[in-house]
Each structure stands twice: as structure tokens, then as C-alpha cells.
Scaffold this motif. Structure first.
Motif, PDB file in Angstrom:
ATOM      1  N   LYS A  75       0.866  -1.186   0.000  1.00 27.82           N
ATOM      2  CA  LYS A  75       0.000   0.000   0.000  1.00 27.82           C
ATOM      3  C   LYS A  75       0.903   1.236   0.000  1.00 27.82           C
ATOM      4  N   THR A  76       0.824   2.026  -1.076  1.00 22.00           N
ATOM      5  CA  THR A  76       1.743   3.158  -1.212  1.00 22.00           C
ATOM      6  C   THR A  76       0.998   4.434  -1.590  1.00 22.00           C
ATOM      7  N   ILE A  77       1.695   5.558  -1.418  1.00 26.11           N
ATOM      8  CA  ILE A  77       1.109   6.856  -1.794  1.00 26.11           C
ATOM      9  C   ILE A  77       2.181   7.687  -2.480  1.00 26.11           C
ATOM     10  N   GLU A  78       1.763   8.466  -3.482  1.00 21.00           N
ATOM     11  CA  GLU A  78       2.730   9.281  -4.228  1.00 21.00           C
ATOM     12  C   GLU A  78       2.137  10.657  -4.501  1.00 21.00           C
ATOM     13  N   LEU A  92       4.779  -1.526 -11.147  1.00 17.46           N
ATOM     14  CA  LEU A  92       5.425  -2.748 -11.663  1.00 17.46           C
ATOM     15  C   LEU A  92       6.094  -3.553 -10.538  1.00 17.46           C
ATOM     16  N   THR A  93       6.337  -2.900  -9.407  1.00 12.34           N
ATOM     17  CA  THR A  93       7.099  -3.549  -8.336  1.00 12.34           C
ATOM     18  C   THR A  93       6.211  -4.179  -7.263  1.00 12.34           C
ATOM     19  N   ILE A  94       5.100  -3.518  -6.928  1.00 11.17           N
ATOM     20  CA  ILE A  94       4.235  -4.043  -5.850  1.00 11.17           C
ATOM     21  C   ILE A  94       3.438  -5.245  -6.371  1.00 11.17           C
ATOM     22  N   PRO A  95       2.889  -6.062  -5.447  1.00 10.87           N
ATOM     23  CA  PRO A  95       2.169  -7.259  -5.913  1.00 10.87           C
ATOM     24  C   PRO A  95       0.867  -6.935  -6.668  1.00 10.87           C
ATOM     25  N   GLU A  96       0.288  -7.982  -7.282  1.00 10.26           N
ATOM     26  CA  GLU A  96      -0.940  -7.841  -8.086  1.00 10.26           C
ATOM     27  C   GLU A  96      -2.072  -7.153  -7.321  1.00 10.26           C
ATOM     28  N   ASP A  97      -2.169  -7.448  -6.006  1.00  9.92           N
ATOM     29  CA  ASP A  97      -3.253  -6.845  -5.207  1.00  9.92           C
ATOM     30  C   ASP A  97      -2.773  -5.602  -4.446  1.00  9.92           C
ATOM     31  N   GLY A  98      -1.622  -5.073  -4.832  1.00  8.09           N
ATOM     32  CA  GLY A  98      -1.124  -3.835  -4.206  1.00  8.09           C
ATOM     33  C   GLY A  98      -1.910  -2.627  -4.688  1.00  8.09           C
ATOM     34  N   LYS A  99      -1.854  -1.538  -3.912  1.00  9.75           N
ATOM     35  CA  LYS A  99      -2.602  -0.314  -4.259  1.00  9.75           C
ATOM     36  C   LYS A  99      -1.736   0.928  -4.080  1.00  9.75           C
ATOM     37  N   ILE A 100      -1.878   1.845  -5.034  1.00 10.54           N
ATOM     38  CA  ILE A 100      -1.149   3.132  -4.982  1.00 10.54           C
ATOM     39  C   ILE A 100      -2.159   4.268  -5.034  1.00 10.54           C
ATOM     40  N   VAL A 101      -2.113   5.156  -4.040  1.00  5.76           N
ATOM     41  CA  VAL A 101      -2.861   6.412  -4.129  1.00  5.76           C
ATOM     42  C   VAL A 101      -1.892   7.410  -4.747  1.00  5.76           C
ATOM     43  N   PHE A 151       0.243   2.622   5.564  1.00  7.11           N
ATOM     44  CA  PHE A 151       1.016   2.715   4.315  1.00  7.11           C
ATOM     45  C   PHE A 151       2.436   2.177   4.507  1.00  7.11           C
ATOM     46  N   ASP A 152       2.875   1.429   3.511  1.00  7.12           N
ATOM     47  CA  ASP A 152       4.231   0.861   3.559  1.00  7.12           C
ATOM     48  C   ASP A 152       5.266   1.820   2.989  1.00  7.12           C
ATOM     49  N   PHE A 153       4.823   2.676   2.062  1.00  6.91           N
ATOM     50  CA  PHE A 153       5.802   3.453   1.287  1.00  6.91           C
ATOM     51  C   PHE A 153       5.144   4.726   0.756  1.00  6.91           C
ATOM     52  N   GLY A 178       7.891   1.679   7.847  1.00  5.76           N
ATOM     53  CA  GLY A 178       7.580   2.150   6.490  1.00  5.76           C
ATOM     54  C   GLY A 178       8.554   3.246   6.061  1.00  5.76           C
ATOM     55  N   ILE A 179       8.558   3.490   4.749  1.00  5.28           N
ATOM     56  CA  ILE A 179       9.549   4.424   4.183  1.00  5.28           C
ATOM     57  C   ILE A 179       8.870   5.556   3.424  1.00  5.28           C
ATOM     58  N   VAL A 180       9.397   6.783   3.641  1.00  8.13           N
ATOM     59  CA  VAL A 180       9.013   7.896   2.766  1.00  8.13           C
ATOM     60  C   VAL A 180      10.273   8.437   2.101  1.00  8.13           C
ATOM     61  N   VAL A 181      10.174   8.620   0.786  1.00  6.50           N
ATOM     62  CA  VAL A 181      11.296   9.160   0.005  1.00  6.50           C
ATOM     63  C   VAL A 181      10.912  10.559  -0.481  1.00  6.50           C
ATOM     64  N   TYR A 182      11.765  11.544  -0.159  1.00 13.67           N
ATOM     65  CA  TYR A 182      11.567  12.906  -0.658  1.00 13.67           C
ATOM     66  C   TYR A 182      12.527  13.164  -1.803  1.00 13.67           C
TER      67      TYR A 182
END
Ligand code: SAM
Ligand SMILES: O=c1cc(-c2ccc(O)cc2)oc2c(O)c(O)ccc12
Length: 240
Positions: A75-78, A92-101, A151-153, A178-182
Motif C-alpha cells: 500500500k503506497t502513496i505518491e 510494476l514492483t508491488i504485488p498484483e493486489d497492491g494499491k497506490i494512491v 502505508f508501507d511506502f 515504512g519508508i518515505v522518500v523525498y
């Protein structure tokens, strides 16, 4: 000291390394041979956009891919999508049932350039693209208690002046671990430039980035690594 602002319209000149040849060497030796085909296609399609310099640098993208795998992100957010390079690599990296907001104030570049390639890559179902300012989306997510620590990322590549506002909210939304990248935490090298030598259009971002870097360095909630990839990225791992 002499201060050089590198031209950012060409990815071969995007890095902050001692020479462009050295950056090119990294790209050609370690990054491009492993870059997935849809990402290559998106990078090529973005190159003719007048603001192509905004796309995430492929070497920074490669590190992001590794971080996503290391935390087993699902579960990620961008914030800051543009044509979607960082979004596509996440999908392309997270699993088939992964979700990105994924949030951007303007989805035009995504719809025109990124979306057809994302559809072809078969990962659109993982993406919830919201056309909005980032802050209200974070506040909405925080209205629902179940989003806290879920959220994981997170990848933050939008308006530099708000990064600390995003950080305060992300500290509640991210899991411990979890990780946040700036992105852009060296802001074209201007963080070490006297203000009077900084181009006018970069001054606000320079000040915001200098303040952000100090605040992150003093934030006991995270472990950090300030890496000189692309335009500088700071990786924060929530530790409590
Ligand atoms: C540097 S680009 C993002 C690049 C993208 N990560 C990539 O890999 O190509 C920055 C994006 O942030 C968006 N943006 C700027 N201010 C924003 C805000 N307040 N909230 C959400 N998006 C914003 C812009 O519309 C732009 O598309
Ligand atoms: O040249 C840029 C500009 C931005 C930018 C400026 C203002 C905003 O509200 C958001 C983004 O971002 C960039 C970026 O992330 C990058 O990697 C290179 C260049 C720029």
C-alpha cells in the motif's frame, strides 16, 4: 567557490556527480540494462515533453524499486505524478493486489503520455489517480482511523514548499518500519549556494529545502539517509 547549475533537460546531465561522464557511466552500466521495457518506453515518450526534466531520474528510480521490495510494499502513496515514471515503477514492483494512491494537481501529462503505457503494462488496476492538491488528500485519509499506520511506502515529488506539511501527516499514515522518500532534497545544488547567486525561480524551493533538510535531520521519528542521486533524495524510515 564556483557554483554551477546543471541543465536538467537531459537525463545524462541530471546528476550531481563530479562529471556528466561518470553519471552516464552509472546509467549505462547499472541502470539502463535493468530498466524494465515499459519504463524505457515512458522515459522515451516523456523526453519530448517541454518539462521532461521533472521526471524522476532513472537511477533514483532504481533505488526506489529496491526500497519498495525491501519493505515488501503493498500500500503506497505518491505526490507528484507528471507523466508517471515513479508511479509506473511502483506499480510494476508491488504485488498484483497492491494499491497506490497517486495525487497530482494536473493529470494532463499522465493521461496523455503515461496512462496508455501503464494500461499496456497491465498495472492500471493498482492505481487510484486523484487530481487534487496533495494536502487535502492527506487530511481526508487521516479522517479515517483505519488509514493510520497503514502505508508501507510514500514518494513525495510535488511542491517543495509543502514537504514538511506532508511529512507531519505521513508520520501518522506510515507504518512503523515504512519508508518515505523525498525527491529534490539538493534542489539543483542551490542548498549550498549563496541566496544572491541562486536563480530567482529556484529561491523559494531552495529555502524550503534547506529548512526541510534541517527538520528531517532533527526528527527522532525517522532514520534518514540523504543520498546524492538524481537531484538528491532523502530516504526516511519511520522508527516510532
Ligand atoms: C517533478 S513532477 C513529478 C515527477 C514524477 N514523480 C515522475 O516520476 O515523473 C512534480 C509534479 O507535482 C505536481 N504538483 C505540484 N504541486 C502539487 C501539489 N500541491 N499537489 C499535488 N501535485 C502537485 C505537478 O503538477 C507535477 O506534475
Ligand atoms: O524544475 C523542476 C520543478 C519542479 C517543481 C516545481 C514546482 C512545483 O510545485 C513542483 C515541482 O520539480 C522538479 C523535479 O522534481 C525534478 O526532479 C527536476 C526538476 C524540477
Amino acid at each position: 567557490m564556483e557554483h554551477n547549475l546543471k541543465k536538467e533537460s537531459d537525463p545524462s546531465q541530471k546528476g550531481l556527480l563530479q562529471s556528466d561522464e561518470l553519471y552516464q557511466y552509472i546509467l549505462e552500466t547499472s541502470v539502463y540494462p535493468r530498466e524494465l521495457e515499459p519504463l524505457k518506453e515512458l522515459r522515451a515518450a516523456t523526453a519530448s515533453h517541454p518539462r521532461s526534466q521533472m521526471a524522476t531520474a532513472p537511477d533514483a528510480g532504481q533505488l526506489m524499486t529496491m526500497l519498495l521490495k525491501l519493505v515488501d510494499a503493498k500500500k503506497t502513496i505518491e505526490f507528484g505524478v507528471f507523466t508517471g515514471y515513479s508511479l509506473l515503477l511502483t506499480a510494476l514492483t508491488i504485488p498484483e493486489d497492491g494499491k497506490i494512491v497517486a495525487v497530482d494537481v494536473n493529470r494532463e501529462a499522465y493521461d496523455q503520455i503515461g496512462l496508455p503505457i501503464i494500461k499496456k503494462a497491465g498495472v492500471q488496476h493498482k492505481i487510484d489517480l486523484i487530481e487534487s492538491e496533495a494536502l487535502p488528500v492527506l487530511d481526508k485519509l487521516l479522517e479515517h482511523y483505519e488509514n493510520e499506520g497503514s502505508f508501507d511506502f510514500a514518494f513525495i515529488d510535488a511542491d517543495k514548499v509543502n514537504y514538511w506539511n506532508y511529512h507531519e501527516r505521513l508520520m501518522k499514515l506510515l507504518k512503523v518500519g515504512g519508508i518515505v522518500v523525498y525527491d529534490n532534497t539538493l534542489w539543483g545544488g542551490t542548498v549550498v549556494m549563496p541566496e544572491e547567486l541562486t536563480p530567482e525561480y529556484m529561491k523559494q524551493g531552495r529555502q524550503a529545502t534547506i529548512e526541510l533538510n534541517k527538520l528531517l535531520a532533527a526528527d527522532a521519528r525517522v532514520q534518514i539517509s540523504h543520498a546524492s542521486l538524481g537531484d538528491g533524495i532523502t530516504i526516511c524510515r519511520r522508527i516510532n
